[in-house]
Design a protein around this motif. Structure first.
Motif, PDB file in Angstrom:
ATOM      1  N   ARG A 240       0.510  -1.114   0.074  1.00 56.09           N
ATOM      2  CA  ARG A 240       0.218  -0.013  -0.289  1.00 56.09           C
ATOM      3  C   ARG A 240       0.791   1.806  -0.395  1.00 56.09           C
ATOM      4  NH1 ARG A 240       0.245  -2.182   4.922  1.00 56.09           N
ATOM      5  NH2 ARG A 240       0.754   0.043   6.657  1.00 56.09           N
ATOM      6  N   LYS A 241       0.849   1.736  -0.268  1.00 56.98           N
ATOM      7  CA  LYS A 241       1.187   3.325  -0.364  1.00 56.98           C
ATOM      8  C   LYS A 241       0.585   4.395   0.595  1.00 56.98           C
ATOM      9  CE  LYS A 241       1.534   4.019  -5.492  1.00 56.98           C
ATOM     10  NZ  LYS A 241       1.793   5.262  -6.502  1.00 56.98           N
ATOM     11  N   SER A 242       2.210   4.866   0.877  1.00 55.24           N
ATOM     12  CA  SER A 242       2.430   5.647   1.902  1.00 55.24           C
ATOM     13  C   SER A 242       1.082   6.951   2.170  1.00 55.24           C
ATOM     14  CB  SER A 242       3.675   6.403   2.301  1.00 55.24           C
ATOM     15  OG  SER A 242       4.209   7.534   3.147  1.00 55.24           O
ATOM     16  N   SER A 243       0.743   7.168   3.751  1.00 51.35           N
ATOM     17  CA  SER A 243      -0.417   8.618   3.381  1.00 51.35           C
ATOM     18  C   SER A 243       0.785   9.768   2.686  1.00 51.35           C
ATOM     19  CB  SER A 243      -0.331   8.523   4.892  1.00 51.35           C
ATOM     20  OG  SER A 243       0.384   9.075   5.442  1.00 51.35           O
ATOM     21  N   TYR A 244       1.835   9.704   2.528  1.00 55.13           N
ATOM     22  CA  TYR A 244       2.038  10.425   1.617  1.00 55.13           C
ATOM     23  C   TYR A 244       2.518  10.617   0.826  1.00 55.13           C
ATOM     24  CZ  TYR A 244       3.228  12.159   6.636  1.00 55.13           C
ATOM     25  OH  TYR A 244       3.192  12.610   8.076  1.00 55.13           O
ATOM     26  N   SER A 245       2.360   9.512   0.039  1.00 52.83           N
ATOM     27  CA  SER A 245       2.211   9.489  -1.516  1.00 52.83           C
ATOM     28  C   SER A 245       1.987  11.223  -2.460  1.00 52.83           C
ATOM     29  CB  SER A 245       1.963   8.260  -2.165  1.00 52.83           C
ATOM     30  OG  SER A 245       3.113   7.121  -1.936  1.00 52.83           O
ATOM     31  N   GLY A 246       0.357  11.685  -2.093  1.00 52.96           N
ATOM     32  CA  GLY A 246       0.154  12.263  -2.689  1.00 52.96           C
ATOM     33  C   GLY A 246       0.493  13.893  -2.499  1.00 52.96           C
ATOM     34  N   GLU A 247       1.456  13.965  -1.193  1.00 52.02           N
ATOM     35  CA  GLU A 247       1.880  15.141  -1.056  1.00 52.02           C
ATOM     36  C   GLU A 247       3.214  15.577  -2.243  1.00 52.02           C
ATOM     37  OE1 GLU A 247       2.590  16.006   2.448  1.00 52.02           O
ATOM     38  OE2 GLU A 247       0.756  15.263   3.276  1.00 52.02           O
ATOM     39  N   GLY A 248       3.037  17.721  -2.483  1.00 52.49           N
ATOM     40  CA  GLY A 248       4.214  17.136  -3.514  1.00 52.49           C
ATOM     41  C   GLY A 248       4.078  17.681  -4.753  1.00 52.49           C
ATOM     42  N   ASP A 249       5.341  16.880  -5.102  1.00 46.94           N
ATOM     43  CA  ASP A 249       4.834  16.174  -6.925  1.00 46.94           C
ATOM     44  C   ASP A 249       4.820  15.082  -6.459  1.00 46.94           C
ATOM     45  OD1 ASP A 249       7.687  15.186  -6.297  1.00 46.94           O
ATOM     46  OD2 ASP A 249       8.897  17.162  -7.553  1.00 46.94           O
ATOM     47  N   GLY A 250       4.662  13.783  -6.469  1.00 46.53           N
ATOM     48  CA  GLY A 250       4.428  12.745  -5.962  1.00 46.53           C
ATOM     49  C   GLY A 250       6.043  12.208  -5.867  1.00 46.53           C
ATOM     50  N   ASN A 251       6.784  12.321  -6.532  1.00 55.41           N
ATOM     51  CA  ASN A 251       7.995  11.441  -7.044  1.00 55.41           C
ATOM     52  C   ASN A 251       8.330  11.365  -5.709  1.00 55.41           C
ATOM     53  OD1 ASN A 251       7.637  12.042  -9.836  1.00 55.41           O
ATOM     54  ND2 ASN A 251       9.126  14.252  -9.163  1.00 55.41           N
ATOM     55  N   GLU A 252       8.162  11.414  -4.562  1.00 53.30           N
ATOM     56  CA  GLU A 252       9.333  10.795  -3.220  1.00 53.30           C
ATOM     57  C   GLU A 252       7.307   9.265  -2.471  1.00 53.30           C
ATOM     58  OE1 GLU A 252      10.316  13.757  -0.938  1.00 53.30           O
ATOM     59  OE2 GLU A 252      11.433  14.747  -2.160  1.00 53.30           O
ATOM     60  N   CYS A 253       7.236   8.734  -3.830  1.00 55.17           N
ATOM     61  CA  CYS A 253       6.061   7.329  -3.200  1.00 55.17           C
ATOM     62  C   CYS A 253       6.804   6.147  -2.672  1.00 55.17           C
ATOM     63  CB  CYS A 253       5.382   7.402  -4.139  1.00 55.17           C
ATOM     64  SG  CYS A 253       4.429   8.652  -4.838  1.00 55.17           S
ATOM     65  N   VAL A 254       6.466   6.390  -1.410  1.00 52.39           N
ATOM     66  CA  VAL A 254       7.184   4.844  -1.503  1.00 52.39           C
ATOM     67  C   VAL A 254       6.108   4.167  -0.689  1.00 52.39           C
ATOM     68  CG1 VAL A 254       9.147   5.406   0.185  1.00 52.39           C
ATOM     69  CG2 VAL A 254       7.760   5.331   1.250  1.00 52.39           C
ATOM     70  N   GLU A 255       5.888   2.548  -0.948  1.00 47.32           N
ATOM     71  CA  GLU A 255       4.947   1.930  -0.518  1.00 47.32           C
ATOM     72  C   GLU A 255       5.217   1.028   0.658  1.00 47.32           C
ATOM     73  OE1 GLU A 255       2.498   0.395  -4.629  1.00 47.32           O
ATOM     74  OE2 GLU A 255       4.825  -0.569  -4.559  1.00 47.32           O
ATOM     75  N   ILE A 256       4.747   0.356   1.406  1.00 51.97           N
ATOM     76  CA  ILE A 256       5.266  -0.955   2.647  1.00 51.97           C
ATOM     77  C   ILE A 256       3.707  -1.720   2.883  1.00 51.97           C
ATOM     78  CG2 ILE A 256       5.958   1.742   4.303  1.00 51.97           C
ATOM     79  CD1 ILE A 256       2.944   1.526   5.792  1.00 51.97           C
ATOM     80  N   ALA A 257       4.202  -3.094   3.334  1.00 51.42           N
ATOM     81  CA  ALA A 257       3.552  -4.276   2.923  1.00 51.42           C
ATOM     82  C   ALA A 257       3.541  -4.972   4.263  1.00 51.42           C
ATOM     83  CB  ALA A 257       3.803  -5.229   2.635  1.00 51.42           C
ATOM     84  N   ASN A 258       3.113  -5.195   5.209  1.00 53.36           N
ATOM     85  CA  ASN A 258       3.348  -6.014   6.582  1.00 53.36           C
ATOM     86  C   ASN A 258       2.374  -7.263   6.300  1.00 53.36           C
ATOM     87  OD1 ASN A 258       2.088  -2.933   7.174  1.00 53.36           O
ATOM     88  ND2 ASN A 258       2.712  -3.705   9.304  1.00 53.36           N
ATOM     89  N   SER A 259       3.514  -8.231   7.612  1.00 51.40           N
ATOM     90  CA  SER A 259       3.654  -9.941   7.076  1.00 51.40           C
ATOM     91  C   SER A 259       3.682  -9.770   9.184  1.00 51.40           C
ATOM     92  CB  SER A 259       4.174 -10.592   6.564  1.00 51.40           C
ATOM     93  OG  SER A 259       5.223 -10.613   7.596  1.00 51.40           O
ATOM     94  N   LEU A 260       3.548 -11.212   9.441  1.00 55.42           N
ATOM     95  CA  LEU A 260       3.704 -11.330  10.707  1.00 55.42           C
ATOM     96  C   LEU A 260       4.946 -11.336  11.070  1.00 55.42           C
ATOM     97  CD1 LEU A 260       1.549 -13.941  11.349  1.00 55.42           C
ATOM     98  CD2 LEU A 260       0.891 -12.010  12.200  1.00 55.42           C
ATOM     99  N   THR A 261       5.804 -11.721  10.354  1.00 54.58           N
ATOM    100  CA  THR A 261       7.612 -11.785  10.928  1.00 54.58           C
ATOM    101  C   THR A 261       7.952 -10.186  10.346  1.00 54.58           C
ATOM    102  OG1 THR A 261       8.234 -12.946   8.449  1.00 54.58           O
ATOM    103  CG2 THR A 261       7.185 -14.375  10.091  1.00 54.58           C
ATOM    104  N   HIS A 262       7.936  -9.649   9.386  1.00 54.11           N
ATOM    105  CA  HIS A 262       8.534  -8.536   8.726  1.00 54.11           C
ATOM    106  C   HIS A 262       7.756  -7.420   8.346  1.00 54.11           C
ATOM    107  CE1 HIS A 262       7.971 -10.591   4.971  1.00 54.11           C
ATOM    108  NE2 HIS A 262       8.237  -9.230   4.244  1.00 54.11           N
TER     109      HIS A 262
END
Length: 59
Positions: A5-27
């Motif tokens: 899922r995209k970071s909650s900050y992905s829509g701010e600014g020019d949109g060129n600093e987008c990260v995604e995160i994923a959670n699991s039980l181990t990492h």
């Protein structure tokens, strides 16, 4: 398979600093949304919050 899922900050600014995160039980995984096939950072769940706090301090 990871549920990315995209970071909650992905829509701010020019949109060129987008990260995604994923959670699991181990990492928690982080990747660049523009190049998802490239390198991914992974953290044990208990290390992810301190990682984010370190990023906030460096801003």
């Amino acid at each position: 398979m990871e549920n990315w899922r995209k970071s909650s900050y992905s829509g701010e600014g020019d949109g060129n600093e987008c990260v995604e995160i994923a959670n699991s039980l181990t990492h928690v995984a982080v990747r660049d949304s523009k190049t998802p096939a490239r390198a991914t950072l992974t953290f044990p769940p208990e290390a992810f919050a301190p990682f984010l706090e370190g990023l906030k301090r460096d801003q």
